[in-house]
Design an enzyme around this catalytic site. Sequence first.
Site, PDB file in Angstrom:
ATOM      1  N   HIS A 120      -3.151  -3.437   5.644  1.00 19.92           N
ATOM      2  CA  HIS A 120      -1.831  -3.208   6.243  1.00 19.92           C
ATOM      3  C   HIS A 120      -0.786  -3.587   5.198  1.00 19.92           C
ATOM      4  CE1 HIS A 120       1.586  -3.562   8.941  1.00 19.92           C
ATOM      5  NE2 HIS A 120       0.863  -3.123   9.953  1.00 19.92           N
ATOM      6  N   ARG A 179       9.383  -1.795  10.982  1.00 16.01           N
ATOM      7  CA  ARG A 179       9.806  -0.577  10.274  1.00 16.01           C
ATOM      8  C   ARG A 179      10.078   0.538  11.270  1.00 16.01           C
ATOM      9  NH1 ARG A 179       5.145   0.702   7.256  1.00 16.01           N
ATOM     10  NH2 ARG A 179       4.080  -1.038   8.249  1.00 16.01           N
TER      11      ARG A 179
END
Length: 512
Positions: free
Chosen positions: A305, A328
């Site tokens: 990730h 995000r």
Amino acid sequence: GGRTAPTTGLSICCAVYGRLPVPRMRTARLVVLVVVAVALGSLAAPEASTTETPRVVVVGGGLAGLSATLQLVADAGGEVQVVLLEKESKLGGNSAKASSGINALTPASGDSVDLYTNDTLVSGGGRSRTELVSKLVGESEDAVAFLASHGVQLGKLTQLGGHSAKRTHSNVAGPNVGSFIIRALSEAVKQLPQVNVVTSAKVKHLLVSGSKGEHRVAGVSYSTPAAGAESDDPASLPTDNHTLEADAVILATGGFGAERDMLRRYNSAVDGFATTNGQWATGDGMVMGHAIGGQLVDMDKIQIHPTGFVNPKDPQAGTKFLAPERLRGVGGILLNSFGKRFVNELGRRDYVTEVMLRQEGKTAWLLLGDVQAADFGEAALGFYAGKAGIATKGDSVEGIAAAIAVEADVLRTELDRYSSAVRSGQADEFGKTVFPNGAINPQGTMYVMKVTPVVHYTMGGLSIDQHARVLDTAGKAIPGLLAAGEVTGGVHGANRLGGNSLLDCTVFGRIA
Ligand SMILES: Cc1cc2nc3c(=O)[nH]c(=O)nc-3n(C[C@H](O)[C@H](O)[C@H](O)COP(=O)(O)OP(=O)(O)OC[C@H]3O[C@@H](n4cnc5c(N)ncnc54)[C@H](O)[C@@H]3O)c2cc1C
């Protein structure tokens, strides 16, 4: 019930006699269980079970195990006994850590079966099994409705990286989405008289009955801490061993993102990365399933990730908190150590990670403005900036620039450039076309946090069919053995889309 003799595993034939070791079992019975070594090909016939009510053992109390348990009792109209064995002292596993959300087909946001299926298959790089993806997408709306029927209301919608539409659902208030779901399902399971939940119960082996080629899974052996035993080191505690016969076993033991040796063995390139996984993610189900002939697929596909939090007090920590993808998804941007954007923040995880690893120090700064922060949730950001000490809150470009050690003018220029890209409505230089919550307001409150790539998810695992049956190396279902969740492989291929794992657990847990 009393304790049974310890089992020595599958390579030795043994008979186990005794009353059931599980408390609260309604139908205590004498069990004659013949464990036959598959490798030895013994011809001994299995003893028939004397029970009237079928018994299913669920191994693992994360989302896959809890979904399986609830659906099983509902489908059987209550005519089933379920024993849920969990090796930790509480339920939840990695599911309780989930922080972005669960995907479901969301036509209201322009989503369609084809669009969602395509996003998942593209992300999987051609390795996902299409029949499993078709189940995943096809049953996704039902899965979220199932959670809602247990009180899990998910009113927030986000578009995560690699998705062509908003389809990631999370809770509006309360704790992180994983805890929110686990709390509700654990409560629901505890209400069921047909279910025994046994915590601190580590399953060691699958028991197999029948002759070679005709064998079926007939139960498990497991250990619990010996009564009255105390030690500072749980690994050194003496244990009591038990066996438990079952008509079927569902493996829901999660992945191996915290098992260093397995990570290294299956993909040496991930060696050295910190992990976001809990200590329990040790691949037990994969090892046990494989030991009795289950096929393992895509074990080298380990997701890194892009954003694990770097804690300034312990930057080298081997376990890191995940900086959720939703940071995000609500419009947070990534800056490198020079204060410059370098990537489409909403690209797929494998792409963002790859570009991050090329940045100085393999780290980046994740920056949210006031609107993005409000959408993500000020409470969580307040925790990051306060108690957790992993974020800096600032009210000026100067303050944030100082925190990330760049000139204020450099940061101001970069925020202007991003703002122009947002206004243009065109793809920016990194191919970003969706700008959630618009530009970052340089006059408002901002949050910034240092992030680095981390081991996060293991795509590989036991091969299953669309009925969640574990397959052997010939592609044949192993009778009596089912699996769901991160212990399985084939759904996510080479790269999992954010939000697809909680869905996988719910869909295939219910199918199992
Ligand atoms: C920090 C973090 C954030 C995430 N956020 C998201 C997200 O927002 N959306 C999303 O879709 N996915 C997310 N994921 C991934 C997702 O949470 C997991 O992949 C998924 O929840 C796994 O569920 P599971 O039920 O398969 O396993 P788990 O939830 O890990 O549960 C497995 C359980 O089995 C138990 N167990 C293991 N071995 C044994 C044994 N031998 N005997 C008895 N019990 C055993 C474990 O103790 C554990 O409780 C996230 C993962 C992490 C780590």
